[in-house]
Design an enzyme around this catalytic site. Structure first.
Site, PDB file in Angstrom:
ATOM      1  N   GLU A 148     -17.914 -27.344 -13.306  1.00 24.35           N
ATOM      2  CA  GLU A 148     -18.304 -27.772 -14.642  1.00 24.35           C
ATOM      3  C   GLU A 148     -19.594 -28.570 -14.494  1.00 24.35           C
ATOM      4  OE1 GLU A 148     -16.599 -29.601 -12.665  1.00 24.35           O
ATOM      5  OE2 GLU A 148     -17.576 -31.545 -12.924  1.00 24.35           O
ATOM      6  N   SER A 198     -29.329 -42.840  -9.409  1.00 22.95           N
ATOM      7  CA  SER A 198     -28.535 -41.661  -9.060  1.00 22.95           C
ATOM      8  C   SER A 198     -29.256 -40.334  -9.248  1.00 22.95           C
ATOM      9  CB  SER A 198     -27.234 -41.661  -9.872  1.00 22.95           C
ATOM     10  OG  SER A 198     -27.524 -41.762 -11.253  1.00 22.95           O
ATOM     11  N   LYS A 243     -25.471 -35.679  -6.637  1.00 19.88           N
ATOM     12  CA  LYS A 243     -24.392 -34.684  -6.720  1.00 19.88           C
ATOM     13  C   LYS A 243     -24.297 -33.779  -5.494  1.00 19.88           C
ATOM     14  CE  LYS A 243     -22.745 -35.671 -10.893  1.00 19.88           C
ATOM     15  NZ  LYS A 243     -21.377 -36.219 -11.042  1.00 19.88           N
TER      16      LYS A 243
END
Lengths: 266, 411
Positions: free
Chosen positions: B123, B390, B101
């Site tokens: 969010e 990830s 991210k």
């Protein structure tokens, strides 16, 4: 000429303004929605916006969100809402328009939505998440069916874009008073009157102001520049009490509140 | 971005068009209030993309702050365990903040500064995007508010604590299913009022144009590096590339640089949840149909009225009823195969990676690991399966303990 065009023509001839309450279809239930629509018409309201409950309404504040959630928790379906609207007594001539998310219109099918809404006596739709760039398909269907597609201009809309939106809107132009979500406010932005005044010079279309409007002072302040005023959360909040209090009391209070704002409009 | 028309696949890498369309998918379905900010963002991103100083600044951050390039790791024991193709892991879990991210949040934080915006909102589902946003905001001195569903606050508590330590305000969202979808609704509502001075750092390849484009581009560093590393380490491109798909940001970043390599099979893994029954999974590409949610047209789990359905995944980051529009485009063009992996199988993938390789993957990534193991077992030893790992699983330790306890007690 649609019934909405006819309404504003008549009002402009008489130099009067429209008062347009918003209600949520299905909160607390559809029977009460029909009762409220009749009451609002009896009080002299000029048009009613019927909110089709949606699971993810990003333009709505807590009051309308909560009413949508309650309506959906009761499994209120689009077909039932249209049935209720279609069965309203013919003596209620006050035009009805739906406030509906494009998620719902698309899933139902644009042609089918417009045809079924029209058959239920609905005069138009406000689709708050359908921008002018994405609206061509629906606008085409609405034009063919003489069903108004009411578009929105906001304080963040650049002026040339506002003109473009006005050119593609039918019925009236919805001016969103604030940069934000629906809900009652004590103060409205000071530049609002100038912005709407400017817009009036750009388009022959009636302009109605909504979002945040809830008090007689707002109505007095805005009615000189607007063709109509839209009040949502203040009505929905009152109707919400019908699940806990005698319905006839709630109905009377909603009617009296509408009458107060109608009086301020004169 | 390549603009060469592809004759090896119907899927083009030259998407989206100027209106944000990936084929039929994408676009912009939001209230008019947000249009100006989205147009500004599109324009600023276009300028930044062409500005060498922006790219240099981002590259420097990715290298020295995030620790890129992330390693490509040959999971030999896991490969032996499966008895087939070689499994390679793209180690996004080793990035600063423990997931992919951060690649996007640093890029968008730089855009925030370029646009002169003073405040950031975001969010988060699993909390990884929230932590990565809080981190980028701390790094650049921007006030940050993160919306998070209260159910996710419960199951991802360590990340909530991290966000607060990083100076962000975490606002619990109690509406709807109290998960990622509701957090996006609340962030959009905040933005409706604050759009003048606030940038919304959206964390996935979802939402209105230009977010699916921007997030994909910032995440494409994953696939670009992995492609290069594969050529160097394996000596050729991988046979198959696997990534998990919630909104789909790690998968989009991983797949995009391989889109025009027609010989490379791309597999996206959605959250299969408890079963294929409605409400039991979060797999719109597997079981949904095209519709509108959160500002774009894409596959979504909706009922016949267009109301968004409740979905389920044990993994907060995949517990989402929609998916990025480019994934819908890749599905319909046939370029990417989408499948799903149920909670129990993902947990087996988690266990296998932990025991064979000493790596605790995030529950999200565990879905990709499990599917990669299944695919590897069906293939020859000279083939290779590249997995986007990830994120790391530290955040999930308590939730995994709880889920295993529930499983043992048969509840």
């Amino acid at each position: 000429m649609s019934v909405i065009d006819q309404l504003f023509n008549d009002l402009r001839t008489r130099n009067e303004k429209a008062f347009m309450p918003f209600i949520t279809a299905g909160d607390p239930d559809l029977d009460f929605a029909a009762t409220v629509i009749r009451e609002l018409a009896t009080r002299g309201c000029h048009m009613c916006e019927v909110g089709i409950p949606y699971s993810d309404p990003i333009a709505d504040g807590p009051v309308i969100q909560a009413s949508y959630t309650r309506a959906l928790d009761k499994k209120t379906k689009l077909a039932q809402i249209l049935k209720m609207l279609g069965e309203l007594p013919t003596e209620i001539t006050m035009p009805r328009v739906t406030m509906v998310s494009y998620a719902i219109v698309y899933r139902h099918g644009i042609e089918r939505y417009v045809a079924e809404a029209k058959a239920a006596g609905v005069a138009g739709a406000i689709v708050p998440d359908l921008l002018v760039e994405e609206a061509a398909d629906m606008a085409e269907v609405c034009r063919r069916e003489d069903f108004s597609l009411i578009q929105l201009v906001t304080p963040t809309t650049p002026r040339e874009r506002a003109v473009r939106i006005a050119e593609s809107s039918t019925g009236f132009l919805y001016y969103v008073s604030v940069t934000g979500i629906t809900g009652e406010r004590t103060q409205l932005p000071p530049e609002l009157i100038d912005n709407v005044g400017w817009l009036r010079e750009q388009t022959p279309l009636p302009i109605c102001i909504g979002f945040g409007v809830s008090q007689p002072e707002h109505v007095k302040l805005l009615s000189p520049v607007a063709d109509g005023l839209i009040v949502g959360s203040a009505i929905v909040r009152r109707i919400a009490e019908a699940s806990e209090r005698p319905r006839e009391n709630v109905l009377r209070e909603v009617g009296e509140y509408a009458a107060t704002l109608l009086e301020a409009l004169k | 971005m390549s603009t060469t028309p592809s004759d090896i696949s119907r899927a083009s890498a030259s998407v989206p068009d100027s209106s944000g369309r990936f084929g039929d998918f994408g676009g912009r379905y939001v209230p008019e209030t947000l249009t100006r900010a989205l147009d500004e963002l599109t324009a600023e991103y276009g300028k930044a993309e062409a500005d060498p100083t922006f790219q240099a600044e981002l590259d420097e951050l990715l290298h020295n702050y995030v620790g890129r390039p992330s390693p490509l790791y040959h999971a030999q024991r896991l490969s032996e365990e499966c008895g087939g193709a070689q499994i390679w892991l793209k180690r996004e879990d080793l990035n600063h903040t423990g997931a992919h991210k951060i690649n996007n949040t640093l890029g968008q934080a730089l855009l925030t500064l370029r646009m002169g915006k003073k405040r950031v909102i975001a969010e988060t589902g699993a909390g990884q995007h929230g932590v990565a946003t809080a981190t980028a905001c701390a790094r650049f001195g921007l006030p940050c508010v993160v919306y998070m569903g209260s159910e996710d606050i419960r199951r991802q508590a360590p990340n909530v604590f991290s966000m607060k330590l990083l100076g962000a305000e975490v606002r619990p969202v109690e509406s709807g299913s109290r998960t990622l979808r509701d957090a996006i609704n609340e962030a959009l509502r905040d933005w409706m009022s604050s759009v003048g001075d606030t940038h919304y750092i959206l964390g996935s390849v979802v939402g209105p144009h230009p977010f699916p484009l921007i997030v994909r581009d910032f995440q494409s560093v994953i696939g670009s590096e992995a492609r290069e590393q594969s050529l160097q380490r394996i000596g050729r491109l991988p046979t198959t590339v696997v990534a998990c798909v919630g909104g789909g940001s790690n998968a989009a970043g991983m797949f995009y640089p391989f889109i025009e390599d027609a010989e490379v099979e791309l597999v996206g893994v959605e959250a299969g949840g408890r079963s294929s029954q409605p409400g039991d999974h979060a797999s719109p590409l597997s079981f949904g149909q095209p519709g509108v949610l959160h500002g774009s047209y894409s596959y979504v789990m909706q009922d016949e009225d267009g109301q968004t359905c409740d979905v389920h995944s044990m993994s907060a980051g995949l517990d989402y009823p929609g998916v990025g529009p480019e994934h819908s485009y890749w599905k319909d063009t046939g370029r990417v195969t989408y499948t799903n992996c149920q909670d129990g199988d993902a947990m087996k993938g988690f266990d296998a990676l932990a025991r064979c390789e000493g790596i605790l993957p995030a529950l999200e990534s565990s879905h990709a690991v499990a599917k990669a193991m299944e695919l590897a077992a069906q293939r020859g030893k000279d083939e290779s399966v590249l997995v986007c790992l990830s994120g790391r699983g530290d955040k999930d330790a308590n939730e995994i303990a709880r889920l295993k306890d529930e499983g043992e007690r048969g509840t």
